[in-house]
Structure formats: structure tokens, C-alpha cells
Scaffold this motif. Structure first.
Motif, PDB file in Angstrom:
ATOM      1  N   MET A  21       0.830  -1.201   0.000  1.00 34.49           N
ATOM      2  CA  MET A  21       0.000   0.000   0.000  1.00 34.49           C
ATOM      3  C   MET A  21       0.871   1.260   0.000  1.00 34.49           C
ATOM      4  SD  MET A  21      -3.135  -0.713   2.641  1.00 34.49           S
ATOM      5  CE  MET A  21      -4.253  -2.083   2.413  1.00 34.49           C
ATOM      6  N   ARG A  22       0.254   2.368  -0.332  1.00 37.57           N
ATOM      7  CA  ARG A  22       0.946   3.651  -0.269  1.00 37.57           C
ATOM      8  C   ARG A  22       0.389   4.435   0.919  1.00 37.57           C
ATOM      9  NH1 ARG A  22       4.356   6.707  -3.104  1.00 37.57           N
ATOM     10  NH2 ARG A  22       4.114   8.977  -3.174  1.00 37.57           N
ATOM     11  N   ILE A  23       1.307   4.920   1.761  1.00 40.55           N
ATOM     12  CA  ILE A  23       0.941   5.633   2.975  1.00 40.55           C
ATOM     13  C   ILE A  23       1.396   7.080   2.879  1.00 40.55           C
ATOM     14  CG2 ILE A  23       1.270   5.772   5.481  1.00 40.55           C
ATOM     15  CD1 ILE A  23       1.936   2.751   5.420  1.00 40.55           C
TER      16      ILE A  23
ATOM     17  N   HIS B 153       5.630  -1.076   2.222  1.00 41.74           N
ATOM     18  CA  HIS B 153       4.780   0.025   1.770  1.00 41.74           C
ATOM     19  C   HIS B 153       5.610   1.082   1.046  1.00 41.74           C
ATOM     20  CE1 HIS B 153       1.424  -1.531   4.089  1.00 41.74           C
ATOM     21  NE2 HIS B 153       2.196  -1.575   5.168  1.00 41.74           N
TER      22      HIS B 153
ATOM     23  N   ALA C 201       7.636   1.199   7.895  1.00 41.83           N
ATOM     24  CA  ALA C 201       6.766   1.151   6.723  1.00 41.83           C
ATOM     25  C   ALA C 201       7.491   0.557   5.529  1.00 41.83           C
ATOM     26  CB  ALA C 201       6.252   2.553   6.398  1.00 41.83           C
TER      27      ALA C 201
END
Length: 213
Positions: free
Chosen positions: A1-3, A25, A20
Motif C-alpha cells: 500500500m501507499r501511505i 509500503h 513502513a
């Protein structure tokens, strides 16, 4: 995912970025000073701006799946009236425009969750903080209340005293006065828990307390 990560140039920031990345991520990191993130050059995307810059906040959120905010009062010297709360107002508005639902925010016992029982040591610590750093206490509580009233899929992660150190050993989670929660937490363990919440649904719309076991 992109945070999308806010508050990453503070003391917990490097642990959050490292965790992360370790969990696979990609990161869009918001900062007033990109030089403070030079150690991660080439590993993260950096967007420069302050908490009043709505266009920069929107740019940081672009393409993200979730937001982690480590924003909090700067020690005992809070400038202005509830700056973190006002910053989160802009972040939440931008999240809604971008259709991003997941928000994880660091908080403290300054915010009381309805599920809490009575814990003398926690209430005494919160009262002491309120006395010696009133503006910071009010900003933390107002920020938590703002988030809790939103329709986002939020989690408020309430923390005790933080100590530098890597993720190691178990942590305890739960509600003050009902779970066994100590008064110390390593920044590494905090970072690990925060990043795990991106995909964990256990504490959506809840404010667990966490501490080192």
C-alpha cells in the motif's frame, strides 16, 4: 500500500519510515524541511509544506491508500491555538476529497475513550500534563475529538512515555482501567503498531492504549 505520513521529522519519524519500508509500503512524507529526511533519499517521496498549505497536503495524499499522523504538540511550547487540530482539519478535508478513508493518529490519555475504566496512574499523569502543558494537552484532546467525530475509518493510538529503541518484545493493548498497560513504550514498537493498523481492522473507530509488555 501507499501511505501518506505526517509528522515524520519528529523523534518517532525515522522509526515509522523504516518500519513502513520494512513492511513493503511506499511512502509520501510531508515535511516543512526536506533536509531532515536526507537519510531516506531515493526511498521515499517528500512533499514540502506546512499544515496550512492545502495544496501541498493534497499533493502528499495523491495516490495514497491510508494516512498515518505522528503530529503532536512540540513539547511545552505550543505556538498558536491548537495547531495540530487545525492541521488535521485540513488533512481530513483533503482525505475526503481524495476518497481516502483510513486515518491512524497518535494520541494520549488526554483523550478519554468511552470504553475506559478508571486507572489512577493514567488519570494522575494526564492531570499533571494538563497542569504543566495546558495548551499541548488541549490540542491533543481537541485533535482526538475532531477525528472521533469524523466519518473516517480512524484509529487513535494512545501512548504513554516514549523511549528511543527498536521494535522488540510484545506490547499490551486495550482500555485504560481495564487492561494491563504500563507507562513506557519504545518508539520502534509504536512504529510497528501504527503501520500494522493500515491493514488491521480490529481498532477501526477506537482509541486503544498501548504500552510495552
Amino acid at each position: 500500500m501507499r501511505i501518506a505520513l505526517f509528522g515524520a521529522t519528529g523523534s518517532t519519524g525515522k522509526f515509522l519510515i523504516q518500519e513502513a519500508l520494512r513492511q513493503g509500503h511506499s511512502l509520501s512524507v510531508y515535511a516543512r524541511d526536506a533536509q531532515k529526511l536526507q537519510a531516506f533519499h531515493g526511498q521515499i517521496d517528500v512533499v514540502v509544506g506546512n499544515l496550512e498549505d492545502k495544496d501541498a497536503i493534497t499533493a502528499c495524499l495523491r495516490g495514497s491508500d491510508a494516512v498515518i499522523s505522528a503530529l503532536g504538540p512540540n513539547g511545552f511550547k505550543v505556538q498558536g491555538d491548537r495547531p495540530v487540530m487545525h492541521g488535521l482539519t485540513h488533512i481530513i478535508a483533503a482525505m475526503k476529497q481524495a476518497n481516502i478513508r483510513r486515518l491512524i493518529q497518535i494520541s494520549t490519555a488526554a483523550y478519554r475513550d468511552p470504553k475506559d475504566g478508571f486507572a489512577f496512574n493514567v488519570r494522575a499523569f494526564a492531570l499533571l500534563f494538563q497542569i504543566i502543558a495546558r495548551k499541548g494537552f488541549e490540542d491533543i484532546r481537541a485533535t482526538a475529538e475532531l477525528i472521533a467525530k469524523s466519518d473516517l475509518e480512524w484509529t487513535l493510538v494512545r501512548i504513554p512515555n516514549l523511549q528511543d529503541g527498536p521494535a522488540a518484545g510484545a506490547i499490551d493493548t486495550g482500555w485504560y482501567g481495564k487492561a494491563r498497560l504500563g507507562m513506557k513504550l519504545s518508539r520502534g514498537n509504536l512504529a510497528k503498531f501504527l503501520v500494522e493498523q493500515v491493514s488491521d481492522t480490529q481498532f477501526i473507530r477506537a482509541a486503544p492504549g498501548i504500552a510495552d509488555h
